[in-house]
Design an enzyme around this catalytic site. Structure first.
Site, PDB file in Angstrom:
ATOM      1  N   CYS A  13     -17.827 -18.679   8.796  1.00 30.60           N
ATOM      2  CA  CYS A  13     -16.830 -19.119   9.922  1.00 30.60           C
ATOM      3  C   CYS A  13     -16.930 -18.408  11.214  1.00 30.60           C
ATOM      4  CB  CYS A  13     -15.447 -19.330   9.437  1.00 30.60           C
ATOM      5  SG  CYS A  13     -14.494 -20.560  10.504  1.00 30.60           S
ATOM      6  N   TYR A  14     -15.914 -17.603  11.638  1.00 28.47           N
ATOM      7  CA  TYR A  14     -16.049 -16.702  12.932  1.00 28.47           C
ATOM      8  C   TYR A  14     -17.298 -15.812  12.846  1.00 28.47           C
ATOM      9  CZ  TYR A  14     -14.988 -13.792  16.759  1.00 28.47           C
ATOM     10  OH  TYR A  14     -14.923 -13.045  17.937  1.00 28.47           O
ATOM     11  N   GLY A  58     -12.147 -15.414  11.124  1.00 22.51           N
ATOM     12  CA  GLY A  58     -11.196 -14.722  12.044  1.00 22.51           C
ATOM     13  C   GLY A  58     -10.321 -15.718  13.240  1.00 22.51           C
ATOM     14  N   SER A 115       5.619   3.252 -15.063  1.00 20.53           N
ATOM     15  CA  SER A 115       6.899   2.399 -15.110  1.00 20.53           C
ATOM     16  C   SER A 115       6.799   1.340 -16.168  1.00 20.53           C
ATOM     17  CB  SER A 115       6.689   1.589 -13.704  1.00 20.53           C
ATOM     18  OG  SER A 115       5.239   0.926 -13.944  1.00 20.53           O
ATOM     19  N   GLY A 116       5.864   1.537 -16.881  1.00 13.33           N
ATOM     20  CA  GLY A 116       5.487   0.579 -17.963  1.00 13.33           C
ATOM     21  C   GLY A 116       4.621  -0.572 -17.512  1.00 13.33           C
ATOM     22  N   GLY A 117       4.400  -0.814 -16.006  1.00 17.64           N
ATOM     23  CA  GLY A 117       3.448  -1.554 -15.387  1.00 17.64           C
ATOM     24  C   GLY A 117       2.199  -1.464 -15.937  1.00 17.64           C
ATOM     25  N   VAL A 118       1.272  -2.497 -15.367  1.00 18.94           N
ATOM     26  CA  VAL A 118      -0.154  -2.357 -15.616  1.00 18.94           C
ATOM     27  C   VAL A 118      -0.755  -1.152 -14.912  1.00 18.94           C
ATOM     28  CG1 VAL A 118      -2.517  -3.453 -15.521  1.00 18.94           C
ATOM     29  CG2 VAL A 118      -0.367  -4.794 -15.905  1.00 18.94           C
ATOM     30  N   ASP A 119      -0.479  -1.012 -13.463  1.00 22.48           N
ATOM     31  CA  ASP A 119      -1.344  -0.237 -12.822  1.00 22.48           C
ATOM     32  C   ASP A 119      -1.050   1.223 -13.191  1.00 22.48           C
ATOM     33  OD1 ASP A 119      -1.490  -2.633 -11.501  1.00 22.48           O
ATOM     34  OD2 ASP A 119      -0.060  -2.356  -9.884  1.00 22.48           O
ATOM     35  N   SER A 120       0.333   1.567 -13.203  1.00 22.21           N
ATOM     36  CA  SER A 120       0.463   2.951 -13.577  1.00 22.21           C
ATOM     37  C   SER A 120      -0.026   3.367 -15.126  1.00 22.21           C
ATOM     38  CB  SER A 120       1.886   3.514 -13.620  1.00 22.21           C
ATOM     39  OG  SER A 120       2.837   2.446 -14.160  1.00 22.21           O
ATOM     40  N   ALA A 121      -0.086   2.492 -16.052  1.00 17.11           N
ATOM     41  CA  ALA A 121      -0.488   2.639 -17.314  1.00 17.11           C
ATOM     42  C   ALA A 121      -1.933   2.708 -17.359  1.00 17.11           C
ATOM     43  CB  ALA A 121      -0.055   1.385 -18.198  1.00 17.11           C
ATOM     44  N   LYS A 142      -6.473  -5.969  -8.805  1.00 17.86           N
ATOM     45  CA  LYS A 142      -5.508  -6.102 -10.410  1.00 17.86           C
ATOM     46  C   LYS A 142      -6.128  -6.716 -11.429  1.00 17.86           C
ATOM     47  CE  LYS A 142      -1.264  -6.218 -11.587  1.00 17.86           C
ATOM     48  NZ  LYS A 142      -0.061  -5.451 -11.130  1.00 17.86           N
ATOM     49  N   HIS A 174     -15.779 -22.003   4.209  1.00 22.46           N
ATOM     50  CA  HIS A 174     -15.544 -20.787   3.736  1.00 22.46           C
ATOM     51  C   HIS A 174     -15.927 -20.838   2.177  1.00 22.46           C
ATOM     52  CE1 HIS A 174     -12.628 -19.057   6.800  1.00 22.46           C
ATOM     53  NE2 HIS A 174     -12.574 -20.233   7.062  1.00 22.46           N
ATOM     54  N   GLU A 209     -15.869 -18.592  -0.023  1.00 21.95           N
ATOM     55  CA  GLU A 209     -14.808 -18.035  -0.914  1.00 21.95           C
ATOM     56  C   GLU A 209     -13.645 -18.505  -1.547  1.00 21.95           C
ATOM     57  OE1 GLU A 209     -15.204 -17.755   2.315  1.00 21.95           O
ATOM     58  OE2 GLU A 209     -13.118 -17.031   3.417  1.00 21.95           O
TER      59      GLU A 209
HETATM   60  N1  LIG Z   1      10.470   3.373 -12.966  1.00 18.13           N
HETATM   61  C1  LIG Z   1       9.491   4.126 -12.785  1.00 18.13           C
HETATM   62  N2  LIG Z   1       9.159   5.481 -12.881  1.00 18.13           N
HETATM   63  C2  LIG Z   1       8.172   5.988 -12.666  1.00 18.13           C
HETATM   64  N3  LIG Z   1       7.160   5.638 -11.844  1.00 18.13           N
HETATM   65  C3  LIG Z   1       7.366   4.336 -11.571  1.00 18.13           C
HETATM   66  C4  LIG Z   1       8.444   3.497 -11.724  1.00 18.13           C
HETATM   67  N4  LIG Z   1       8.377   2.459 -11.116  1.00 18.13           N
HETATM   68  C5  LIG Z   1       7.165   2.390 -10.299  1.00 18.13           C
HETATM   69  N5  LIG Z   1       6.691   3.601 -10.460  1.00 18.13           N
HETATM   70  C6  LIG Z   1       5.408   4.312  -9.795  1.00 18.13           C
HETATM   71  O1  LIG Z   1       5.375   3.488  -8.773  1.00 18.13           O
HETATM   72  C7  LIG Z   1       3.875   2.718  -8.650  1.00 18.13           C
HETATM   73  C8  LIG Z   1       3.880   1.542  -8.213  1.00 18.13           C
HETATM   74  O2  LIG Z   1       4.658   0.518  -8.781  1.00 18.13           O
HETATM   75  P1  LIG Z   1       3.882  -0.939  -9.261  1.00 18.13           P
HETATM   76  O3  LIG Z   1       5.332  -1.640 -10.037  1.00 18.13           O
HETATM   77  O4  LIG Z   1       3.211  -1.331  -7.965  1.00 18.13           O
HETATM   78  O5  LIG Z   1       2.967  -0.720 -10.288  1.00 18.13           O
HETATM   79  P2  LIG Z   1       3.037  -0.666 -11.905  1.00 18.13           P
HETATM   80  O6  LIG Z   1       4.506  -0.803 -12.254  1.00 18.13           O
HETATM   81  O7  LIG Z   1       2.395   0.358 -12.490  1.00 18.13           O
HETATM   82  O8  LIG Z   1       2.268  -2.000 -12.233  1.00 18.13           O
HETATM   83  P3  LIG Z   1       2.679  -3.702 -11.986  1.00 18.13           P
HETATM   84  O9  LIG Z   1       2.345  -3.776 -10.569  1.00 18.13           O
HETATM   85  O10 LIG Z   1       1.906  -4.197 -12.972  1.00 18.13           O
HETATM   86  O11 LIG Z   1       3.979  -3.569 -12.015  1.00 18.13           O
HETATM   87  C9  LIG Z   1       3.475   2.937 -10.236  1.00 18.13           C
HETATM   88  O12 LIG Z   1       2.094   2.796 -10.406  1.00 18.13           O
HETATM   89  C10 LIG Z   1       4.227   3.925 -10.817  1.00 18.13           C
HETATM   90  O13 LIG Z   1       3.471   5.218 -10.466  1.00 18.13           O
HETATM   91  N1  LIG Z   2     -11.410 -19.463  10.151  1.00 21.48           N
HETATM   92  C1  LIG Z   2     -12.161 -19.034  11.436  1.00 21.48           C
HETATM   93  O1  LIG Z   2     -13.122 -18.131  11.071  1.00 21.48           O
HETATM   94  C2  LIG Z   2     -11.999 -19.680  12.431  1.00 21.48           C
HETATM   95  C3  LIG Z   2     -13.061 -19.199  13.421  1.00 21.48           C
HETATM   96  C4  LIG Z   2     -12.591 -19.562  15.028  1.00 21.48           C
HETATM   97  N2  LIG Z   2     -11.332 -19.153  15.404  1.00 21.48           N
HETATM   98  C5  LIG Z   2     -12.413 -21.250  14.927  1.00 21.48           C
HETATM   99  O2  LIG Z   2     -11.285 -21.685  15.204  1.00 21.48           O
HETATM  100  O3  LIG Z   2     -13.449 -22.012  15.071  1.00 21.48           O
HETATM  101 MG   LIG Z   3       5.726  -2.286 -11.634  1.00 25.97          MG
END
Ligand SMILES: Nc1ncnc2c1ncn2[C@@H]1O[C@H](COP(=O)(O)OP(=O)(O)OP(=O)(O)O)[C@@H](O)[C@H]1O
Ligand SMILES: NC(=O)CC[C@H](N)C(=O)O
Ligand SMILES: [Mg+2]
Ligand SMILES: O=c1[nH]c(=O)c2[nH+]cn([C@@H]3O[C@H](COP(=O)(O)O)[C@@H](O)[C@H]3O)c2[nH]1
Length: 522
Positions: free
Chosen positions: A86-87, A59, A228-234, A377, A174, A176
């Site tokens: 770290c912090y 932080g 939307s055809g995107g991954v999340d909604s699919a 994701k 860090h 991570e």
């Molecule tokens: N053209 C669309 N028609 C219907 N719903 C949509 C459309 N575009 C986006 N959305 C809605 O908005 C949400 C967020 O969109 P977002 O682009 O983040 O996700 P995604 O399209 O599903 O996946 P990706 O991030 O892979 O594009 C989608 O999950 C969907 O529910």
């Molecule tokens: N990245 C951090 O957590 C920094 C911790 C603290 N602020 C420092 O400067 O030492």
């Molecule tokens: Mg999308």
């Protein structure tokens, strides 16, 4: 019906770190479930969650400064294993009686760590000299009583310490970030050896758990899912379909801001893969009318968000009119980063309004179903794979809901959209042909509609618009770097766009990382 019991959970306490999400992801990569909580949460509330272990993030504050976030000592006495980074490390040190101050021993970036006790819980089996990523200005000069110092650097004497008896561990660096070469191993040592956890969390658990929950929630009502055809909604749709089958109707909104061929692809790929009921709504005119005359990015985003919901409400009414039970639920593909960014984090600035989070109208008539809201994701992709969705869907690059509307810098018009669609299609075609789809996270193609430059084509003067290519590599879109695409591929895209797309006489490459640039231009 009850869902599967909650998995062993590691809490990541966020002190305003840039990397809290990354820590949570790394824990999950170690197949242990993790959640992020703000450092303002009272310790009693954290402990009430019955965490299997706790990680304290980095932080920006200095532990000795007035008003710096602190933790009740109770946290370290509760018998829960704790790992400070770290912090978090510095806070553990001061809270338990060690010394931290501004010694002038600053380290930023790659640093050589000297491990003095390689048989320790954290460092077992890792080399005595290892590269770690540092980012600090304060330093710990004396570890608390009962702790063994296990590593140092050329400038800080206490770069890691452990108290095995109390199960308390800390590192100044860090672990991570990728640049800490043995970071993941050290983190896993904390989880498995320090905290005694078993790596058994998988996205498979998520499917069973969510299917049970969704069935219970929906009962015999119905739901719609914006697809939307995107991954999340699919993936969200496939998951809900698995739970409630024909009680789900997907609604695809063609807002006129989609890319070339997208509508056809959704109809073909998704329906073929899942057999889901799909309603396609042609809303181009509605969106373009609402967007007329608007060039401010935030205003565009808000208008698009609002129109989306209005279209979903209309679809709801039409589906109900077709007879059958009430349509009470709206399924969204909201992911964990969306949730954390829109309020969960500590003082995160609002950079852009995402249309599906925060931008929803107050008078929303639906109850939301968001089965992916705890996932990242890459985990969503795994769930999709397990649900049997084809690679063409699961491995698709992200495309923003507001579509090409936020890739035209300037007013959005039908002509400009058509032009951008052509340019975008060429870029995508060439990137795919070059086999680069998996190497890049996504490649926005942007039209600078209000910029013109002079060119020469066919011996004549042109005064056209530039197209920007923005290929990026990323792990989660939170940070990104520009992709070093092969010159011959870039050359081919440039030649084709300027030859084939009228009114474009220049193609430029965006070579900005995120930060400072975002991925999309608006
Ligand atoms: N053209 C669309 N028609 C219907 N719903 C949509 C459309 N575009 C986006 N959305 C809605 O908005 C949400 C967020 O969109 P977002 O682009 O983040 O996700 P995604 O399209 O599903 O996946 P990706 O991030 O892979 O594009 C989608 O999950 C969907 O529910
Ligand atoms: N990245 C951090 O957590 C920094 C911790 C603290 N602020 C420092 O400067 O030492
Ligand atoms: Mg999308
Ligand atoms: O569904 C979405 N609705 C939005 O309003 C939106 N804005 C940006 N993006 C996508 O989010 C990722 C990060 O984008 P930025 O770096 O531009 O913020 C990138 O993957 C962007 O494509 C959106 N997705």
């Amino acid at each position: 019906m009850s869902a599967t019991p909650a998995p062993d959970t590691v809490l990541v306490v966020d002190f305003g770190a840039q990397y809290a999400q990354l820590i949570a992801r790394r824990v999950r990569e170690a197949r242990v479930y993790s959640e992020i909580v703000p450092s303002t949460m009272p310790v009693a509330e954290m402990l009430a969650k019955n965490p299997a272990a706790i990680i304290l993030s980095g932080g920006p504050s200095s532990v000795y400064a007035e008003g710096a976030p602190r933790l009740d000592r109770e946290l370290f006495d509760a018998g829960v294993p704790v790992f400070g980074m770290c912090y978090g490390f510095q806070l553990m040190a001061t809270t338990l009686g060690g010394t931290v101050d501004n010694t002038g021993a600053r380290e930023y970036g790659r640093t050589e760590l000297h491990v003095s006790k390689s048989s320790s819980t954290l460092f077992e089996g890792t080399p005595d000299e290892q590269s770690v990523w540092m980012s600090h200005g304060d330093a710990c000069s004396a570890a608390p009583e009962g702790f063994t110092v296990t590593a140092s650097t050329d400038v800080v004497p206490v770069a890691a310490f452990e108290n095995d008896e109390k199960k308390l561990y800390g590192v100044q660096y860090h672990p991570e970030v990728m640049h800490s070469t043995h970071g993941q191993q050290v983190l896993e040592h904390f989880l498995y050896r320090g905290a005694g956890l078993t790596p058994n969390w998988t996205t498979g658990n998520v499917i069973d758990e969510q299917v049970a929950l969704i069935r219970e929630q929906v009962g015999d009502k119905r739901a719609i899912c914006g697809l939307s055809g995107g991954v999340d909604s699919a993936v969200a749709a496939a998951l809900v379909q698995k739970a409630i089958g024909a009680q789900l109707t997907c609604v695809y909104v063609d807002h006129g801001l989609m890319r070339k061929g997208e509508t056809e692809q959704v109809e073909k790929d998704f329906v073929a893969a899942t057999g889901v009921q799909l309603k396609v709504v042609d809303a181009e005119e509605r969106f373009l009318t609402a967007l007329a005359g608007v060039s401010d990015p935030e205003q565009k985003r808000k208008i698009i968000g609002r129109e989306f919901i209005r279209v979903f409400e209309q679809a709801q009414a039409e589906i109900i009119a077709d007879a059958g039970p009430e349509v009470a639920f709206l399924v969204q593909g909201t992911l964990y980063p969306d949730v954390v960014e829109s309020g969960g984090g500590t003082g995160t600035a609002n950079i852009k309004s995402h249309h599906n989070v925060g931008g929803l109208p107050e008078d929303l008539e639906f109850q939301l179903i968001e089965p992916l809201r705890k996932l990242f994701k890459d985990e969503v992709r795994m769930v999709g794979q397990e649900l049997g969705l084809p690679d063409e869907i699961v491995q698709r690059q992200p495309f923003p809901g507001p579509g090409l509307g936020i890739r035209i810098v300037g007013e959005v018009t039908k002509d400009r959209l058509d032009l951008l669609r052509e340019a975008d299609a060429i870029a995508r075609e060439e990137l795919t042909a070059a086999g680069l789809d998996r190497d890049i996270w996504q490649c926005p193609v942007v039209l600078l509609a209000d910029v013109r430059s002079v060119g020469v084509q066919g011996d004549g003067r042109t005064y056209g618009h530039p197209i920007v290519l923005r290929p990026v590599s990323s792990e989660d879109a939170m940070t990104a770097d520009w992709s070093r695409l092969p010159y011959d591929v870039l050359a081919k895209i440039s030649t084709r766009i300027t030859n084939e797309v009228a009114d474009v006489n220049r193609v430029v490459l965006d070579i900005t990382s995120k930060p400072p640039g975002t991925i999309e231009w608006e």
